[in-house]
Structure formats: C-alpha cells, structure tokens
Design an enzyme around this catalytic site. Structure first.
Site, PDB file in Angstrom:
ATOM      1  N   ARG A 178       0.813  -1.222   0.000  1.00 19.91           N
ATOM      2  CA  ARG A 178       0.000   0.000   0.000  1.00 19.91           C
ATOM      3  C   ARG A 178       0.844   1.267   0.000  1.00 19.91           C
ATOM      4  O   ARG A 178       0.471   2.265  -0.643  1.00 19.91           O
ATOM      5  CB  ARG A 178      -0.918  -0.023   1.222  1.00 19.91           C
ATOM      6  CG  ARG A 178      -2.024   1.025   1.220  1.00 19.91           C
ATOM      7  CD  ARG A 178      -2.752   1.024   2.547  1.00 19.91           C
ATOM      8  NE  ARG A 178      -4.007   1.767   2.497  1.00 19.91           N
ATOM      9  CZ  ARG A 178      -4.630   2.229   3.566  1.00 19.91           C
ATOM     10  NH1 ARG A 178      -4.130   2.004   4.771  1.00 19.91           N
ATOM     11  NH2 ARG A 178      -5.759   2.899   3.450  1.00 19.91           N
ATOM     12  N   CYS A 216      -7.464   6.313  -0.899  1.00 25.28           N
ATOM     13  CA  CYS A 216      -6.951   4.954  -0.856  1.00 25.28           C
ATOM     14  C   CYS A 216      -7.797   4.256   0.208  1.00 25.28           C
ATOM     15  O   CYS A 216      -7.655   4.529   1.406  1.00 25.28           O
ATOM     16  CB  CYS A 216      -5.467   4.941  -0.484  1.00 25.28           C
ATOM     17  SG  CYS A 216      -4.694   3.316  -0.608  1.00 25.28           S
ATOM     18  N   SER A 217      -8.691   3.399  -0.213  1.00 26.40           N
ATOM     19  CA  SER A 217      -9.727   2.869   0.679  1.00 26.40           C
ATOM     20  C   SER A 217      -9.143   2.024   1.801  1.00 26.40           C
ATOM     21  O   SER A 217      -7.996   1.544   1.736  1.00 26.40           O
ATOM     22  CB  SER A 217     -10.727   2.037  -0.117  1.00 26.40           C
ATOM     23  OG  SER A 217     -11.378   2.825  -1.084  1.00 26.40           O
ATOM     24  N   ALA A 218      -9.967   1.823   2.842  1.00 28.17           N
ATOM     25  CA  ALA A 218      -9.565   1.004   3.981  1.00 28.17           C
ATOM     26  C   ALA A 218      -9.235  -0.410   3.508  1.00 28.17           C
ATOM     27  O   ALA A 218     -10.013  -1.019   2.760  1.00 28.17           O
ATOM     28  CB  ALA A 218     -10.681   0.982   5.017  1.00 28.17           C
ATOM     29  N   PRO A 219      -8.095  -0.965   3.930  1.00 24.85           N
ATOM     30  CA  PRO A 219      -7.673  -2.280   3.418  1.00 24.85           C
ATOM     31  C   PRO A 219      -8.691  -3.393   3.614  1.00 24.85           C
ATOM     32  O   PRO A 219      -8.888  -4.214   2.712  1.00 24.85           O
ATOM     33  CB  PRO A 219      -6.389  -2.558   4.215  1.00 24.85           C
ATOM     34  CG  PRO A 219      -5.858  -1.208   4.545  1.00 24.85           C
ATOM     35  CD  PRO A 219      -7.063  -0.349   4.783  1.00 24.85           C
TER      36      PRO A 219
END
Length: 365
Positions: A24, A85-88
């Site tokens: 990430r 950047c979305s939550a994993p």
C-alpha cells in the site's frame, strides 16, 4: 510494519501474496487525510512526521487523497472527499467477492491511487487488467505510482460508466466508486457467468456491497451482501434544492424510526419512494432531530423530532409528498417482517434496474 498490514488484513493467502507484491505505501501520497473509524479525520505529512505517515499507511484507516475534485488543497483539511486509498479490509472484502481465476481479464472502474489495479495485476499478471479513471490528474499520479511499483495494468482516462468496449469481453468487473444505477455497459461487456462487484449507494443510509452474476440473456442479478460507503461515480452525482414554498403539517411518528433500523429498511425506502435522497441532522444541544428528504425533481421534505412532543412538524415542497412516501415505505417494510439487507437483490437489464425481496420474481415497485 508494512508486512504486518499484509499479515493482519482479513484476506485469503492469494491476496496477502498480492499485497506483498504491491504494498500500500507505494501508492499513498506524502500528504493524506487519515480517516479512522474511531477518531476524527486528521492530516499526516510524510515530510514532517514520517513515522506518523508510515503508521497511517499501515493502519486499517481510509486515506483521503483529494478534496473537491482537486479544487481544494488537501492541506486545508476540509471539503468533499473525491478520491482516496480505501480502507484495506474493505478493499480485500471486495476482491474476495470478485474471486478472479487464473488468466481472467478484469475491468476496473476507478483507478484512484492505482493500488487495487496493482493488486489485481499482481494476482493475474500484466495485460489482464484494464483500469479506467475519469480524473486526469488522479490518472497521471496513478500511472506514476504503478511505474515505480512494477505492475502494469492498462490505464484508460475516461468515464467509467461507459466501460471500455475495446477490451471486452471481461470475466470480472471491479468497481471502486459507488453507483445509484448500475450502468448497463458493465453487464454488456462481461461474459455470461462473469461477476461484477460494486458499492451500491441509493442515497438512503449506508451503501451496500453487491455481487452481480451476468446471465446468458444479457441481464445481471445478485444480492446485497455487506455495507460499503464509497464516493459516487462522478457522472451519477446529484445536486439538491431546498428552496420554495412549503406546506406544513404534523406526524405522530417519530422521524428517527425511519433510520433507526436502516440496514434493513434502507433498501425498501430506496425502492418504494424511488430516487429519494435522505439526510440526517441531529442537534445534541437541544435533543431535536431533523430528517431531510429530497428528489431531483425539486420535491423535498423535512420531519423534525422535538423531545416530549405528541406530534412532530413536517414541511414539504414540490409535486411529491416525500414524507408520506417515506412513512408508507417504512410501514410496508414492517409488514414484510422487517427483512434484513441480505434478503434484497438487484436485477440489471438493458432497460434499467429493479430491486427485489427474497426472489428475483418479487420485484419491489
């Protein structure tokens, strides 16, 4: 710490391996607005607090990377979120639902930072992922990120609502932005038996994860699975008006009840008074609460809860009486036995989409 995120995230081994190949941190800009689930949003600058930046990137938080389509400087820390950047955990939840096999071709709608395109490419190989981004600035940064990181998906700048027919047919379609109406080109460009995963956001309550299965007759259908709050596909954004003369009335129903059980009532409210947007406005200082409803035809309504009142004030404008529609939809949902969100499904056809309960033949209208 980077590897710890890959090991911690709830994902199968194949996606953990992809995350090690496409970590990430390679796709996150130096300045981000961290949006944790249990704390207020806050800015983190890699230049001034490198350890704080690394902690944020390695956390389960969503990282906002753009405000107001790039018009507002992220350093201001306020504005509408327009890229992230979305939550994993959410990212990998969608990737697990996508479930691509070896050698599959995937169309991704919304490149963003390029991270999910990189994960898909790490899983499937170069040349098997097409990713579309409508924002030229974001697309350029994603291309830079991907060149530095190594994976090589095909990147297209354009409106993802149209898909990319030149690369069709696809085995899977992975959507990283919310939609109210599922664009039919996504179905049209997917092989029979293929899968489309997307965040469905009808404008009432939380968004929903949806997994659609493409049929031989050119339709697609699937159920609502989990919750997913994503930014809207830009071509499906709407504006709302709260102006005009009003008619005032009262209701004995507590307006808060409409959203109290929202995870199950939301889909019914979305289907029965179609095209309605719902907003909540609590006022903790005096205990009041206002429910706002709006439709793009200019109709709107408010229902205001007042503590200890026998009746609550309703104000409405426009050709539709949105409060009455919402109230009727809520009590119809009650009459069905208060079904949860996982009993609803969506069917997409060339003519549009419709919501159903329990079985595709039980269409809600």
């Amino acid at each position: 710490m980077i590897n710890a995120l890959a090991d911690r995230v709830e994902a199968s081994e194949v996606w953990r391996e992809a995350m090690h190949r496409a970590p990430r941190h390679r796709f996150v800009p130096d300045l981000v607005l961290v949006h944790p689930l249990d704390a207020p949003p806050h800015l983190v600058d890699r230049a001034s607090v490198p350890e704080g930046w690394l902690k944020a990137v390695s956390s389960p938080a969503a990282l906002v990377t753009q405000l107001d389509d790039g018009v507002t400087d992220l350093a201001m820390g306020s504005g509408d979120y327009t890229s992230s950047c979305s939550a994993p955990d959410v990212v990998f939840s969608f990737l697990e639902l996508l479930d691509p096999y070896d050698h599959y071709r995937v169309l991704e709608i919304g490149t963003g930072t390029g991270w999910t395109a990189a994960l898909l490419t790490a899983r499937l190989g170069d040349g098997r992922v097409v990713s579309i981004e409508v924002d030229e600035q974001i697309a350029a940064q994603a291309e830079t990120n991907l060149k530095a990181a190594g994976p090589h998906p095909r990147l297209i700048v354009g409106d993802g609502a149209n898909g990319w027919p030149d690369g069709a047919p696809y085995d899977r379609v992975h959507v990283t932005c919310a939609v109210r109406d599922v664009p039919y080109p996504w179905v049209e460009q997917t092989r029979p038996g293929g899968i489309i995963v997307l965040p469905w956001s009808p404008g009432i309550g939380h968004g929903h994860q949806v997994r659609l299965h493409v049929q031989r007759d050119g339709t697609a259908l699937g159920r609502l699975i989990g919750s997913a709050d994503y930014m809207m596909l830009r071509s499906q954004r709407r504006t709302w008006s709260w102006e005009g003369d009003v008619e005032e009335a009262t209701t004995r129903m507590d307006p808060r009840e409409v959203v109290r059980d929202s995870i199950g009532a939301d889909p019914a409210l979305a289907a029965l008074p179609p095209g309605v947007r719902l907003l909540e406005q609590p006022s903790p200082d005096n205990g009041t609460y206002t429910l706002w409803l709006a439709h793009e035809d200019g109709s709107w309504a408010t229902a205001r809860f007042i503590p200890d009142a026998d009746e609550h004030i309703v104000r409405q404008h426009g050709p539709r009486r949105l409060w009455e529609e919402a109230e009727e939809a809520y009590f119809r949902w009650q009459s069905w036995g208060r079904p949860g969100h996982d009993r609803y499904g969506i069917t997409v056809t060339p003519e549009g989409q419709h919501l159903w309960l329990d079985d595709p033949s039980r269409v809600l209208a």
